[in-house]
Scaffold this active site. Structure first.
Site: not given
Ligand code: RB5
Length: 153
Positions: A8-9, A66-71, A99, A133-134
């Protein structure tokens, strides 16, 4: 190894850096967007594009940012057949392959420095799934994708 990459951005700058660096190292990198950091887009769209390509072609690996990689990691993992790992350093990147046999790597454009991110991708690409084992654990993950839910057996 062919790599498909999308962001994303919030991940655009890191994606641009990685495409350049990985291409210089001889990898074939397909950019699935986004094309700018100037306007906000939705990370599930780009994570899904990468995830579907990886599932369609098992010789391809994916990178989502993404910004954090989480989403992006959450979204990619909704696609059956994807094992997406959010990593922050060489150790977690290596484990993701050895693993977990991760076929998609997630990175945070606002959390991970360029050279660290490149080290993560290169380490992950060079690591080898250990199996053994994995494998029963990966089989249980795959079973979670089954509508009738055979996990836990
Ligand atoms: C976008 O602002 C931000 O929410 C997205 O890049 C990401 O970090 C979500 O997990």
């Amino acid at each position: 190894m062919k790599i498909v990459i999308g962001s994303d951005h919030g991940g655009f700058r890191l994606k641009s850096f990685l495409i350049h660096a990985l291409t210089l190292k001889g990898h074939e990198v397909e950019d699935l967007g986004t094309d700018s950091s100037d306007h906000a887009v939705d990370y599930p769209d780009f994570a899904a594009a990468v995830a579907h390509k990886v599932v369609a072609d098992p010789t391809t690996l994916g990178v989502v940012i993404c910004g954090t990689g989480i989403g992006a990691s959450i979204a990619a993992n909704k696609v059956a057949g994807v094992r997406c790992a959010l990593v922050h350093d060489g150790y977690t990147a290596r484990m993701a392959r050895e693993h977990n046999d991760a076929n998609v790597l997630a990175l945070g454009g606002r959390t991970t420095a360029e050279e660290v991110a490149l080290d993560c991708v290169v380490t992950w690409l060079n690591a080898i799934y250990q199996g053994g084992r994995h494998q029963p654990r990966l089989d249980k993950i795959a079973a979670l994708e089954c509508p009738l839910g055979s996990a836990g057996k």
